[in-house]
Design an enzyme around this catalytic site. Structure first.
Site, PDB file in Angstrom:
ATOM      1  N   LYS A   1     -59.091   4.743 -26.224  1.00  0.00           N
ATOM      2  CA  LYS A   1     -60.509   5.101 -26.265  1.00  0.00           C
ATOM      3  C   LYS A   1     -60.769   6.229 -25.293  1.00  0.00           C
ATOM      4  O   LYS A   1     -60.301   6.206 -24.161  1.00  0.00           O
ATOM      5  CB  LYS A   1     -61.356   3.876 -25.862  1.00  0.00           C
ATOM      6  CG  LYS A   1     -62.854   4.115 -26.017  1.00  0.00           C
ATOM      7  CD  LYS A   1     -63.268   3.842 -27.437  1.00  0.00           C
ATOM      8  CE  LYS A   1     -64.752   4.077 -27.655  1.00  0.00           C
ATOM      9  NZ  LYS A   1     -65.121   5.511 -27.685  1.00  0.00           N
TER      10      LYS A   1
ATOM     11  N   THR B   1     -74.628   4.714 -19.611  1.00  0.00           N
ATOM     12  CA  THR B   1     -73.927   5.043 -18.373  1.00  0.00           C
ATOM     13  C   THR B   1     -74.882   5.003 -17.190  1.00  0.00           C
ATOM     14  O   THR B   1     -74.568   4.446 -16.135  1.00  0.00           O
ATOM     15  CB  THR B   1     -73.248   6.420 -18.463  1.00  0.00           C
ATOM     16  OG1 THR B   1     -72.472   6.478 -19.656  1.00  0.00           O
ATOM     17  CG2 THR B   1     -72.343   6.641 -17.269  1.00  0.00           C
TER      18      THR B   1
ATOM     19  N   ASN C   1     -77.400  13.535 -18.820  1.00  0.00           N
ATOM     20  CA  ASN C   1     -77.620  12.216 -19.400  1.00  0.00           C
ATOM     21  C   ASN C   1     -77.500  11.107 -18.365  1.00  0.00           C
ATOM     22  O   ASN C   1     -78.375  10.255 -18.235  1.00  0.00           O
ATOM     23  CB  ASN C   1     -76.621  11.990 -20.541  1.00  0.00           C
ATOM     24  CG  ASN C   1     -76.731  10.604 -21.138  1.00  0.00           C
ATOM     25  OD1 ASN C   1     -75.999   9.712 -20.749  1.00  0.00           O
ATOM     26  ND2 ASN C   1     -77.660  10.414 -22.054  1.00  0.00           N
TER      27      ASN C   1
ATOM     28  N   LYS D   1     -58.037  10.755 -24.216  1.00  0.00           N
ATOM     29  CA  LYS D   1     -58.967  11.838 -23.924  1.00  0.00           C
ATOM     30  C   LYS D   1     -58.577  13.025 -24.780  1.00  0.00           C
ATOM     31  O   LYS D   1     -57.412  13.196 -25.122  1.00  0.00           O
ATOM     32  CB  LYS D   1     -58.892  12.232 -22.443  1.00  0.00           C
ATOM     33  CG  LYS D   1     -60.009  13.147 -22.000  1.00  0.00           C
ATOM     34  CD  LYS D   1     -61.329  12.428 -21.963  1.00  0.00           C
ATOM     35  CE  LYS D   1     -62.430  13.344 -21.504  1.00  0.00           C
ATOM     36  NZ  LYS D   1     -63.724  12.642 -21.473  1.00  0.00           N
TER      37      LYS D   1
END
Length: 457
Positions: free
Chosen positions: A112, A231, A262, A148
């Site tokens: 992931k 996050t 963000n 990644k």
């Protein structure tokens, strides 16, 4: 193992400027305030991300007493992919870009990690971030490994149609090496829900409708409610857990946040709602300060209209380089890596550092801050909220059953709270600080899974 594929046909689909604005969304565990010319530390004395990550891994390995061969096996990526992506530009010329995907480890589940579009995407950085994801997913206790990816390009210099063609070509090159139970990409710097929608569509041409192939998608295509704030909300829950350990709460604490993308903006909003006072903020456009507390709602509105914090009339402009050393109780670096280093660590006045960004603190700065008594909550725990909710999105897609936002946030808090408890247990077991506690926790879980599966047999 290197895999290089030949170019295939691309598809051009026009798309409105409105949809393009969603490309500015920043992924969970790897966000920045705004896309800048470089995501590398400006200080020449800062250790690069791969060297720092390897160093922390080896220190954790020694604490755990891992066999040297197992240690080496855990460090080496499962697969490294490098592909050439050639697309026709809008003016009829051809342009070539290099795409990367590093798949680090799959002992605990599918790999992931995000996909970033940035001019300086290169193998060492991608490798470091893939490895970090392996330890991060293990710390969060979600059934993933780490990966990644990225493309070396400047998305600000590409049109919407060029970005779509580039994304589709990249997907064509790697579609048989990713998968719902193999490797699940997500957005990162320079990409967003729209990018994920293109990947989903292109991948589905080869493998049938597969909403779980990516996370961070638009809600209409199976994205999870609560993902955008995840996050930043995770940073809030992590901060609450740490402060509770010290007999404190969010209310009344003074915060400085470096990075107002963000992660930083959501963290600021949620912390402000809990009674925390945000006294200074910065992004790529500048930095501002108000010792009495910044009006965060007003600042968010200002940044949406002016693409940055610069010019906000509810605070005074300050030197962006000074924001990290402003007087505060809690510092949240939520932008780029390597911003806290040996040149500025001694000047930091915060009592707590919550790492909203990846690798914001250089190892030498770590040592300086530790001697000063500064408590650092490490990135592989503190900013894991994004990948945790990405996991929730994946689960919802596989089940074909979507959750409401209240359930998403409740489950996120549960995972973050349990993660801090597990982290503290490792600190007690090995008499180490929070960073080594987190790395030891993550590495130990991956090592155990690797051995149980039959490593070396």
């Amino acid at each position: 193992m290197k895999h290089i594929y030949t170019n295939t046909n691309t598809k051009f689909v026009g798309i409105s400027l409105y949809i393009y604005t969603h490309l500015q969304y920043q992924e969970s565990h790897f966000s920045v305030a705004f896309l800048s010319k470089s995501n590398k530390p400006k200080n020449k004395n800062t250790m690069n991300a791969l060297a720092a990550t390897n160093r922390n891994f080896k220190l954790a390995s020694r604490l755990l007493g891992l066999d040297s061969k197992l240690e080496q096996s855990l460090l080496i990526p499962f697969r490294e992919i490098k592909v050439e992506c050639t697309i026709p530009k809008d003016d009829g010329t051809l342009a070539s870009f290099i795409g990367f995907r590093v798949q680090h480890d799959n002992a605990r589940g599918p790999m992931k990690g995000g996909i970033r579009y940035h001019p300086e995407v290169e193998p060492d950085e991608v490798n470091a971030l893939a490895q970090l994801m392996t330890w991060k997913t293990a710390v969060a206790k979600i059934p993933y490994g780490g990966a990644k990816g990225g493309i070396g390009c400047d998305p600000s210099e590409l049109s919407i149609s060029e970005l779509e063609r580039l994304t589709r070509v990249f997907t064509q090159k790697i579609h048989d090496l990713i998968g719902i139970h193999t490797d699940v990409p997500a957005p990162d710097m320079g990409t967003g829900p729209q990018t994920m929608a293109w990947i989903l569509d292109e991948y589905s041409k080869f493998h049938g409708h597969s909403p779980a192939i990516v996370t961070g998608k638009p809600i209409d295509l199976g994205g999870s409610l609560g993902r955008d704030a995840a996050t930043g909300r995770g940073v809030l829950f992590a901060t609450e857990a740490l402060l509770n350990e010290h007999g404190k709460s969010i209310a009344g604490q003074r915060f400085v946040i470096q990075g107002f993308g963000n992660v930083g903006s959501w963290a600021a909003k949620l912390i402000n709602e809990k009674g925390g006072k945000i006294v200074a903020v910065s992004d790529v456009t500048g930095a501002i300060k108000n010792k009495n507390g910044i009006d965060i709602s007003g600042l968010i509105e200002h940044t949406e209209e002016n693409i940055g914090v610069k010019g906000f009339d509810g605070a005074d402009a300050i030197d962006p380089d000074s924001v990290l050393v402003e007087d505060c109780d809690i510092l949240i670096p939520a932008a780029l890596g390597g911003v806290i280093h040996r040149e500025n660590a001694n000047e930091i006045k915060a009592k707590f550092v919550i790492e909203g960004a990846n690798h914001p603190t250089d190892p030498e700065a770590d040592e300086i801050l530790r001697k000063k008594g500064v408590v650092i909550l490490p990135d592989i725990y503190a900013n894991s909220g994004g990948v945790i909710v990405s996991y929730f999105e994946w689960v919802q897609n596989i089940q074909g059953f979507m959750w409401d936002e209240e359930k998403v946030n409740k489950e996120l808090k549960s995972y973050m709270t349990r993660g801090f408890k597990d982290l503290k247990e490792m600190c007690k077991t090995h008499s180490c600080d929070l960073r080594m506690g987190a790395f030891s926790l993550g590495v130990n879980r991956v090592a155990q899974a690797t051995v149980i599966r039959g490593w070396g047999s």
